[in-house]
Structures are given as C-alpha cells and as structure tokens.
Scaffold this motif. Structure first.
Motif, PDB file in Angstrom:
ATOM      1  N   ARG A 276       0.819  -1.211   0.000  1.00  0.00           N
ATOM      2  CA  ARG A 276       0.000   0.000   0.000  1.00  0.00           C
ATOM      3  C   ARG A 276       0.854   1.262   0.000  1.00  0.00           C
ATOM      4  NH1 ARG A 276      -4.827   1.118   4.307  1.00  0.00           N
ATOM      5  NH2 ARG A 276      -5.923  -0.180   2.789  1.00  0.00           N
ATOM      6  N   ASP A 277       1.938   1.261   0.754  1.00  0.00           N
ATOM      7  CA  ASP A 277       2.771   2.452   0.881  1.00  0.00           C
ATOM      8  C   ASP A 277       4.018   2.396  -0.002  1.00  0.00           C
ATOM      9  OD1 ASP A 277       3.932   0.390   2.210  1.00  0.00           O
ATOM     10  OD2 ASP A 277       4.513   1.536   3.988  1.00  0.00           O
ATOM     11  N   GLU A 278       4.013   1.522  -1.021  1.00  0.00           N
ATOM     12  CA  GLU A 278       5.193   1.348  -1.866  1.00  0.00           C
ATOM     13  C   GLU A 278       5.312   2.500  -2.856  1.00  0.00           C
ATOM     14  OE1 GLU A 278       7.974  -2.173  -2.895  1.00  0.00           O
ATOM     15  OE2 GLU A 278       6.031  -2.429  -1.947  1.00  0.00           O
ATOM     16  N   GLN A 279       6.533   3.032  -2.987  1.00  0.00           N
ATOM     17  CA  GLN A 279       6.783   4.142  -3.895  1.00  0.00           C
ATOM     18  C   GLN A 279       7.167   3.631  -5.283  1.00  0.00           C
ATOM     19  OE1 GLN A 279       9.764   5.325  -1.019  1.00  0.00           O
ATOM     20  NE2 GLN A 279       8.867   7.368  -0.915  1.00  0.00           N
ATOM     21  N   GLN A 280       7.111   4.524  -6.249  1.00  0.00           N
ATOM     22  CA  GLN A 280       7.442   4.164  -7.630  1.00  0.00           C
ATOM     23  C   GLN A 280       8.929   4.384  -7.872  1.00  0.00           C
ATOM     24  OE1 GLN A 280       5.317   6.295 -10.672  1.00  0.00           O
ATOM     25  NE2 GLN A 280       6.010   4.944 -12.308  1.00  0.00           N
ATOM     26  N   ASN A 281       9.563   3.398  -8.488  1.00  0.00           N
ATOM     27  CA  ASN A 281      10.983   3.479  -8.799  1.00  0.00           C
ATOM     28  C   ASN A 281      11.177   4.353 -10.039  1.00  0.00           C
ATOM     29  OD1 ASN A 281      13.717   3.073  -9.195  1.00  0.00           O
ATOM     30  ND2 ASN A 281      13.608   0.859  -8.958  1.00  0.00           N
ATOM     31  N   VAL A 282      12.095   5.309  -9.955  1.00  0.00           N
ATOM     32  CA  VAL A 282      12.318   6.243 -11.064  1.00  0.00           C
ATOM     33  C   VAL A 282      13.356   5.736 -12.053  1.00  0.00           C
ATOM     34  CG1 VAL A 282      11.694   8.203  -9.612  1.00  0.00           C
ATOM     35  CG2 VAL A 282      14.102   7.533  -9.815  1.00  0.00           C
ATOM     36  N   ASN A 283      13.969   4.600 -11.790  1.00  0.00           N
ATOM     37  CA  ASN A 283      15.046   4.119 -12.653  1.00  0.00           C
ATOM     38  C   ASN A 283      14.483   3.409 -13.872  1.00  0.00           C
ATOM     39  OD1 ASN A 283      17.887   4.518 -11.363  1.00  0.00           O
ATOM     40  ND2 ASN A 283      16.524   4.000  -9.666  1.00  0.00           N
ATOM     41  N   THR A 284      14.389   4.145 -14.944  1.00  0.00           N
ATOM     42  CA  THR A 284      13.894   3.615 -16.208  1.00  0.00           C
ATOM     43  C   THR A 284      14.467   4.448 -17.338  1.00  0.00           C
ATOM     44  OG1 THR A 284      11.918   3.101 -17.506  1.00  0.00           O
ATOM     45  CG2 THR A 284      11.829   5.042 -16.112  1.00  0.00           C
ATOM     46  N   THR A 285      14.563   3.846 -18.505  1.00  0.00           N
ATOM     47  CA  THR A 285      14.959   4.578 -19.714  1.00  0.00           C
ATOM     48  C   THR A 285      13.845   4.582 -20.753  1.00  0.00           C
ATOM     49  OG1 THR A 285      15.979   2.561 -20.620  1.00  0.00           O
ATOM     50  CG2 THR A 285      17.412   4.060 -19.383  1.00  0.00           C
ATOM     51  N   ASP A 286      12.699   4.026 -20.396  1.00  0.00           N
ATOM     52  CA  ASP A 286      11.570   3.994 -21.315  1.00  0.00           C
ATOM     53  C   ASP A 286      10.996   5.406 -21.472  1.00  0.00           C
ATOM     54  OD1 ASP A 286       8.314   3.672 -21.494  1.00  0.00           O
ATOM     55  OD2 ASP A 286       9.376   2.187 -22.685  1.00  0.00           O
ATOM     56  N   PRO A 287      10.822   5.898 -22.704  1.00  0.00           N
ATOM     57  CA  PRO A 287      10.355   7.284 -22.885  1.00  0.00           C
ATOM     58  C   PRO A 287       8.974   7.542 -22.314  1.00  0.00           C
ATOM     59  CG  PRO A 287      10.391   6.087 -24.984  1.00  0.00           C
ATOM     60  CD  PRO A 287      11.104   5.232 -23.984  1.00  0.00           C
ATOM     61  N   LEU A 313      11.075  15.512 -24.355  1.00  0.00           N
ATOM     62  CA  LEU A 313      11.119  14.186 -23.743  1.00  0.00           C
ATOM     63  C   LEU A 313      12.263  13.360 -24.326  1.00  0.00           C
ATOM     64  CD1 LEU A 313       7.296  13.449 -23.624  1.00  0.00           C
ATOM     65  CD2 LEU A 313       8.768  14.214 -21.767  1.00  0.00           C
ATOM     66  N   ALA A 314      12.590  13.558 -25.605  1.00  0.00           N
ATOM     67  CA  ALA A 314      13.729  12.861 -26.197  1.00  0.00           C
ATOM     68  C   ALA A 314      15.036  13.317 -25.554  1.00  0.00           C
ATOM     69  CB  ALA A 314      13.762  13.098 -27.705  1.00  0.00           C
ATOM     70  N   LEU A 315      15.151  14.619 -25.275  1.00  0.00           N
ATOM     71  CA  LEU A 315      16.338  15.128 -24.586  1.00  0.00           C
ATOM     72  C   LEU A 315      16.432  14.567 -23.170  1.00  0.00           C
ATOM     73  CD1 LEU A 315      16.256  18.883 -25.710  1.00  0.00           C
ATOM     74  CD2 LEU A 315      17.818  17.090 -26.492  1.00  0.00           C
ATOM     75  N   LEU A 316      15.299  14.428 -22.501  1.00  0.00           N
ATOM     76  CA  LEU A 316      15.298  13.858 -21.154  1.00  0.00           C
ATOM     77  C   LEU A 316      15.740  12.404 -21.191  1.00  0.00           C
ATOM     78  CD1 LEU A 316      14.623  13.963 -18.135  1.00  0.00           C
ATOM     79  CD2 LEU A 316      12.243  13.431 -18.735  1.00  0.00           C
ATOM     80  N   GLN A 317      15.227  11.645 -22.150  1.00  0.00           N
ATOM     81  CA  GLN A 317      15.635  10.243 -22.256  1.00  0.00           C
ATOM     82  C   GLN A 317      17.125  10.123 -22.530  1.00  0.00           C
ATOM     83  OE1 GLN A 317      14.293   8.125 -25.690  1.00  0.00           O
ATOM     84  NE2 GLN A 317      14.400   6.118 -24.691  1.00  0.00           N
ATOM     85  N   LYS A 318      17.656  10.965 -23.402  1.00  0.00           N
ATOM     86  CA  LYS A 318      19.081  10.912 -23.714  1.00  0.00           C
ATOM     87  C   LYS A 318      19.917  11.213 -22.479  1.00  0.00           C
ATOM     88  CE  LYS A 318      22.568  12.882 -26.813  1.00  0.00           C
ATOM     89  NZ  LYS A 318      22.826  13.847 -27.927  1.00  0.00           N
ATOM     90  N   PRO A 333      15.708   9.915  -7.163  1.00  0.00           N
ATOM     91  CA  PRO A 333      14.639  10.814  -7.624  1.00  0.00           C
ATOM     92  C   PRO A 333      15.108  12.258  -7.762  1.00  0.00           C
ATOM     93  CG  PRO A 333      13.799   9.309  -5.966  1.00  0.00           C
ATOM     94  CD  PRO A 333      15.271   9.098  -6.007  1.00  0.00           C
ATOM     95  N   ALA A 334      15.999  12.709  -6.867  1.00  0.00           N
ATOM     96  CA  ALA A 334      16.506  14.079  -6.962  1.00  0.00           C
ATOM     97  C   ALA A 334      17.319  14.281  -8.237  1.00  0.00           C
ATOM     98  CB  ALA A 334      17.357  14.405  -5.740  1.00  0.00           C
ATOM     99  N   GLU A 335      18.094  13.268  -8.625  1.00  0.00           N
ATOM    100  CA  GLU A 335      18.886  13.377  -9.855  1.00  0.00           C
ATOM    101  C   GLU A 335      17.982  13.416 -11.077  1.00  0.00           C
ATOM    102  OE1 GLU A 335      23.072  11.162  -8.701  1.00  0.00           O
ATOM    103  OE2 GLU A 335      21.286   9.929  -9.079  1.00  0.00           O
ATOM    104  N   LEU A 336      16.932  12.608 -11.082  1.00  0.00           N
ATOM    105  CA  LEU A 336      15.992  12.670 -12.198  1.00  0.00           C
ATOM    106  C   LEU A 336      15.302  14.027 -12.232  1.00  0.00           C
ATOM    107  CD1 LEU A 336      14.455  11.422 -14.559  1.00  0.00           C
ATOM    108  CD2 LEU A 336      12.845  10.452 -12.916  1.00  0.00           C
ATOM    109  N   ALA A 337      14.940  14.559 -11.065  1.00  0.00           N
ATOM    110  CA  ALA A 337      14.293  15.872 -11.015  1.00  0.00           C
ATOM    111  C   ALA A 337      15.205  16.956 -11.585  1.00  0.00           C
ATOM    112  CB  ALA A 337      13.904  16.202  -9.586  1.00  0.00           C
ATOM    113  N   GLN A 338      16.500  16.858 -11.343  1.00  0.00           N
ATOM    114  CA  GLN A 338      17.445  17.824 -11.899  1.00  0.00           C
ATOM    115  C   GLN A 338      17.465  17.752 -13.417  1.00  0.00           C
ATOM    116  OE1 GLN A 338      21.205  17.032 -10.042  1.00  0.00           O
ATOM    117  NE2 GLN A 338      20.558  17.779  -8.027  1.00  0.00           N
ATOM    118  N   MET A 339      17.407  16.537 -13.965  1.00  0.00           N
ATOM    119  CA  MET A 339      17.395  16.395 -15.419  1.00  0.00           C
ATOM    120  C   MET A 339      16.086  16.891 -16.008  1.00  0.00           C
ATOM    121  SD  MET A 339      19.436  12.799 -16.081  1.00  0.00           S
ATOM    122  CE  MET A 339      18.896  11.932 -14.602  1.00  0.00           C
ATOM    123  N   VAL A 340      14.973  16.662 -15.312  1.00  0.00           N
ATOM    124  CA  VAL A 340      13.683  17.179 -15.771  1.00  0.00           C
ATOM    125  C   VAL A 340      13.705  18.697 -15.778  1.00  0.00           C
ATOM    126  CG1 VAL A 340      11.229  17.321 -15.225  1.00  0.00           C
ATOM    127  CG2 VAL A 340      12.411  15.126 -15.039  1.00  0.00           C
TER     128      VAL A 340
END
Length: 406
Positions: A276-287, A313-318, A333-340
């Motif tokens: 119920r309290d499980e978070q979503q993993n941000v580690n993915t390369t799927d666009p 979104l293509a730049l984010l995936q790259k 998640p903080a590193e992904l947020a920086q790239m976003v």
C-alpha cells in the motif's frame, strides 16, 4: 480331379495373401503404437526436465535479486551525494552461463560440445527475464486518500497511461452488457474495487483540454451517493466489488471497463503486487515512463507545454541514458528531477524530496519469467517475488507472491 486340385491351390494362395496382409497391418499398427508410446515417454521426460530447468532459473534469479538487495542497502551516500548502484539483474544475464560460473560445472550449466552430461541433454537450457514491478503503474488504488502524495501520483500515472487519443476506441465501444465506461469511470471503478465502503466514489480532478495533463488534488476521490456494485449487478454472472486488495493481475478482468483489449494494450505496464505504501521506482529509460514521471514531478497546475513536447522528452531520455550508462546504474529521484528541470520543465521539489514523496530509487517486487527448454518441449514459469530483507539475515530468497506455470 485335375480341375479340383487347381481350385484347391487357388484357395490356399488367397488364404495366404489375406493372412500376410492382416499380419502386415497388425505389425505396422504395433510399430506405430510403439513409436507413439516412445515419443510420449520422451516428451514427458523432457517436460519434467524443462520444468526443473525453469525452476532452477527462478532460484537463480532470486539469488541475483538477493545480492541486489544487499547492494542497495550497503551503498551509502558519499558526502551527502547518493552513489550510483549497479543493477545486477540488468548487468548479468541470468542463464546457464551464470549457473555454470557459480556452481562450477554443476548439471545446471550448459554442457560443452561433445561432453554433455547424461542428466541434462545437450539441447536443455533455460533463460530468465526479470522485470521490475516497481517501475510499473500501480493499478491498486488502495493508498490513503487524505494523507501523502502516493495516491495522487498513482491516479496521475494511470491517467497518463490511458489518456492518449489513440486509445479512444477502447473507451468508445460498449461491452457485452451494453455499457460504456470512460477513462474517469475506469479510475473510479478501480478505486471502488479495493476501497472499504459500498458507496461509489467521485473523481476530483481538473483536466487540461486537448492534453494529457491533469491536476490531481491531495484527495483525488470523494464519496458519492450511488451504489458501487451497479456495474456488476447485471447480466447472468452477477457479483459484487471485492472491497479488498487484488491478489493478481488477472483480477483486473473483474473490474468494470477492463477487458481483453484493455489488458492487451496496458497489461504489461500495470502491477497490483506493490504494498500500500510502496513508492514508484524512477530508474527507467523507457520514454513513456519518463514522460509520466516528469508529469508527476512537475509543478502544478500542469500548464507546461514542454510536458507534451516530443523533443523535450527525447532530450530527457538521452540525459537519463547517459547518466545511467543505458540503465545499468541507478539514479535517485533528486537526480531525475534535476534532469527534468534541465530540459525546461519546472519541478515541484516538495514532491521529490519531501517526507511523503511517491518516488524511490530501488524496488522490492520483481517478476521472473523463467523458460526451460529440452528438445521441442518448453516450460515457462511466471513468478512474482518480494525481496524483503529479514532481520539479521544476509541473503534471503524473497517471498513468492504469485506462481503460474505455462
């Protein structure tokens, strides 16, 4: 007398011919049955061997995931900066070669040419595919409705999954009972299936016209006034909403609005096995998954055009691919947020670093599809395993949540 002897010789020839024909047919039938019985026995032998090869693949996959959990827990930040961790199950193919390396030539290993052991035929092998359930969209809308950001993030991810106009035919047609369910109806029915009351819910959300962007409040669902069992109280096979968590992905078929076409389109992107309290993993390369994560991290209201810009979104995936070496290393998640943020999308930092953040950088639930092959016989095991670390135990095989043989 000469004519009588000639007639007798003709009868004997006929009898011998018939007897030889009958015996030939019987011999051919016996030979055929013997071949069929031998083939059946060989297939049964191969099926048993393929089954145990598939089970061996599951055991080996669980071992790799156990070591992965150890890496996730032992890796500490350096000067407050999280260090990237290797994802073993992506780095190391789980198959006979790995078994051969770990077990030093045990029967599970792939035999060398000309030296096949009697226990495992040279044609016998297995391979394992591991999928991270934590990266998928959680269709189990059982998170708390009044605290935290987890339930709004789930609703947002589900909406992002199904909102594309190309999926309109799935929601414009009637089902076998003559009913039609919109996208919003589907979210409500998913919530009503697992909530504790018998009253239908109402979705509280604001939609951006001609866009997949949606504003989900802290409390996405409100209590309605109707009966949540109304969609199931028609036709010959009537039933009621479960009002408890789903036990398997196949249970989604019981929810109103979900059918074969829906599962064919989205089944491999959904999960119901997270806690119920499980978070979503941000580690993915799927666009598409990155697009949903960027949408979930974006600052509200969601009126940022770059969220729908394919180039952005293509730049984010790259950037993610370069950061993680193609998905082998993890990112926080903080590193992904920086790239976003770097690609021009404004991020709500409270969602990323706050105590109720719906994001994480590691997963506990995985799907293992292990296929054993011997000759022409294939045996596949579909297993869901939860890798919870037991107190004081270094390596655990994980808890099996689902097991199906195909």
């Amino acid at each position: 007398m000469r004519n009588a002897r000639t007639a007798e010789r003709g009868a004997a020839l006929l009898i011998v011919t018939v007897a030889v024909a009958v015996l030939t047919a019987l011999a051919a039938d016996l030979a055929y049955e013997a071949r069929v019985s031998l083939q059946i026995a060989a297939n049964e032998r191969n099926e048993v061997q393929a089954t145990y090869l598939a089970k061996s693949g599951v055991a080996l996959g669980r071992l790799v995931l156990s070591f992965q959990q150890e890496i996730d827990q032992l890796q500490a930040p350096v000067q407050g900066i999280p260090m990237p961790r290797p994802q073993l199950w992506k780095l190391v193919p789980v198959g006979p070669e790995l078994a051969d390396a770990l077990l030093a030539g045990a029967p599970l290993a792939r035999p060398e040419k000309g030296a096949a052991p009697a226990a495992v035929p040279a044609s016998g092998a297995f391979d394992v595919r591991i999928d991270d359930e934590g990266r998928k969209v959680n269709a189990q809308l059982e998170a708390f409705n009044d605290t935290g950001n987890l339930l709004p993030a789930q609703v947002l991810a589900l909406w992002q999954l199904i909102c594309d106009p190309k999926w309109d035919p799935l929601f414009d047609r009637e089902d076998a009972d003559g009913q039609r369910y919109s996208r919003a109806d589907l979210l409500i029915d998913l919530r009503d299936w697992v909530d504790e009351d018998a009253v239908s819910s109402a979705l509280s959300a604001s939609f951006v016209p001609n866009s997949c962007q949606i504003l989900v409040p802290q409390k996405p669902f409100e209590s309605g006034f109707g009966d949540e069992n109304r969609p199931y109280d028609r036709g010959d096979d009537r039933y009621r909403a479960k009002n408890a968590r789903m036990d398997s992905l196949d249970e989604l078929y019981l929810v109103a609005g979900v059918g074969d076409a829906f599962m064919a389109a989205f089944g491999d992107q959904l999960t119901v096995y997270l806690a119920r309290d499980e978070q979503q993993n941000v580690n993915t390369t799927d666009p598409e998954q990155l697009r949903r994560l960027a949408q979930a991290m974006a600052e509200q209201p969601p009126d940022q055009p770059k969220l729908d810009d394919p180039l952005t979104l293509a730049l984010l995936q790259k950037a993610v691919v370069l950061k993680t070496f193609g998905g082998i290393l993890t990112m926080s998640p903080a590193e992904l947020a920086q790239m976003v943020q770097a690609v021009g999308i404004t991020v709500d930092q409270a969602k990323v670093t706050g105590p109720s953040s719906p994001f994480t950088d590691s997963s506990k639930v995985f799907r293992l599809r292990s296929a054993g092959r011997v000759g022409d016989v294939n045996k596949t095991l579909d297993v869901i395993v939860r890798m919870d670390k037991a107190q004081g135990v270094v390596v655990t095989p994980g808890k099996i949540l689902h097991w199906r043989e195909e």
